[in-house]
Write a protein that holds these residues in place. Structure first.
Motif, PDB file in Angstrom:
ATOM      1  N   LEU A 118       0.829  -1.205   0.000  1.00  0.00           N
ATOM      2  CA  LEU A 118       0.000   0.000   0.000  1.00  0.00           C
ATOM      3  C   LEU A 118       0.865   1.257   0.000  1.00  0.00           C
ATOM      4  N   TRP A 119       1.919   1.264   0.813  1.00  0.00           N
ATOM      5  CA  TRP A 119       2.817   2.418   0.849  1.00  0.00           C
ATOM      6  C   TRP A 119       3.457   2.650  -0.520  1.00  0.00           C
ATOM      7  N   LEU A 122       0.772   3.927  -3.079  1.00  0.00           N
ATOM      8  CA  LEU A 122       0.443   5.331  -2.834  1.00  0.00           C
ATOM      9  C   LEU A 122       1.594   6.249  -3.245  1.00  0.00           C
ATOM     10  N   VAL A 125       1.668   6.469  -7.048  1.00  0.00           N
ATOM     11  CA  VAL A 125       0.566   7.314  -7.525  1.00  0.00           C
ATOM     12  C   VAL A 125       0.892   8.792  -7.321  1.00  0.00           C
ATOM     13  N   CYS A 126       1.440   9.125  -6.173  1.00  0.00           N
ATOM     14  CA  CYS A 126       1.811  10.525  -5.909  1.00  0.00           C
ATOM     15  C   CYS A 126       2.901  10.999  -6.866  1.00  0.00           C
ATOM     16  N   SER A 129       1.445  11.478 -10.261  1.00  0.00           N
ATOM     17  CA  SER A 129       0.589  12.668 -10.266  1.00  0.00           C
ATOM     18  C   SER A 129       1.421  13.936 -10.400  1.00  0.00           C
TER      19      SER A 129
END
Length: 211
Positions: A118-119, A122, A125-126, A129
Motif C-alpha cells: 500500500l505504501w 500510494l 501514484v503521488c 501525479s
C-alpha cells in the motif's frame, strides 16, 4: 525528427519524466526502508562512507577509493577519524553485509514491495501525479478550451503546414529586421563621415583665421 516542432519537445519531456521517476522512486524506497527498519538513512550513509574509506566497499571498490581520497584531501576536518569513531560507537560495528546498518539492496526493495504494497502504491501514484499531472491538465485544457470547433480528434492543434508557415514568417521577420539594422548601420557610418568632414572644415577655418 528532433528539430523544433517535430518531436524534440516530446522526447525531452519523456526523458526528463523517466529520469525524475527513477530519482523519486529511489527516495520513496529510502523513506519506506527507514520507517520499516526504524533507522535513519544517514546512519547507512555513514556506514557506506566507512566501507569506502577502509576498502570494504561491496559494489564500487575503485570509485570508493577515489571518493575516500577526495574526502580526505578536500574536507577541512578529519572525516576518516570521525567516521571510524561513529562506526565503533554509535553504529556498533554493524556496517558490513547482512548487518543492521548496511545499505539498502535490491532484495530489500523486493521485500518492501511485498510487505508494504500500500505504501509503495500510494507513493507511485503521488509521483506519477506530480510528473504527469501538469501535462495531463494542459492536454485537457487544450482539447476543451482551445480546439473548440476545429474539427474532430484527428485534427492536431498545430498542423505541420501551420508550423512551416510560422517558420517562414519568422524567417521573413528576421530578414526584415536585419535589413533595418544594416540601414541604420549605413546611416551611422554616413553620419560619422559627415562629422569628420565638418571637423576638418572647421579646423581649416580656424587655421585660416590664425594666420
Amino acid at each position: 525528427f528532433l528539430r523544433w516542432g517535430y518531436g524534440a519537445k516530446t522526447c525531452e519531456t519523456v526523458a526528463t519524466a523517466i529520469l525524475m521517476f527513477i530519482v523519486y522512486m529511489q527516495q520513496l524506497f529510502v523513506l519506506i526502508f527507514a520507517y520499516a527498519t526504524n533507522t535513519l538513512p544517514v546512519a547507512r550513509d555513514v556506514c557506506t562512507q566507512w566501507r569506502m574509506m577502509n576498502g570494504q566497499s561491496v559494489y564500487l571498490r575503485k570509485s570508493g577509493h577515489i571518493l575516500a581520497w577526495g574526502l580526505k584531501h578536500l574536507l577541512l576536518v578529519d572525516a576518516e577519524q570521525a567516521t571510524n569513531h561513529l562506526e565503533k560507537t554509535t553504529l556498533r560495528e554493524e556496517c558490513n553485509v547482512g548487518e543492521d546498518y548496511f545499505r539498502m539492496g535490491w532484495s530489500d526493495r523486493g521485500r518492501l514491495v511485498y510487505k508494504h504494497p500500500l505504501w509503495v502504491i500510494l507513493g507511485v501514484v503521488c509521483i506519477l501525479s506530480m510528473l504527469m499531472g501538469p501535462q495531463t491538465a494542459m492536454a485537457i485544457h487544450t482539447r476543451i478550451f482551445l480546439l473548440g470547433g476545429r474539427g474532430g480528434d484527428d485534427e492536431d492543434l498545430v498542423t505541420r503546414q501551420e508550423m512551416e508557415d510560422f517558420a517562414e514568417q519568422d524567417a521573413k521577420d528576421q530578414a526584415r529586421l536585419q535589413t533595418q539594422i544594416d540601414a541604420q548601420r549605413t546611416e551611422m557610418e554616413q553620419l560619422k563621415t559627415q562629422q569628420k568632414n565638418d571637423m576638418e572644415e572647421l579646423r581649416k577655418q580656424i587655421e585660416a583665421l590664425t594666420r
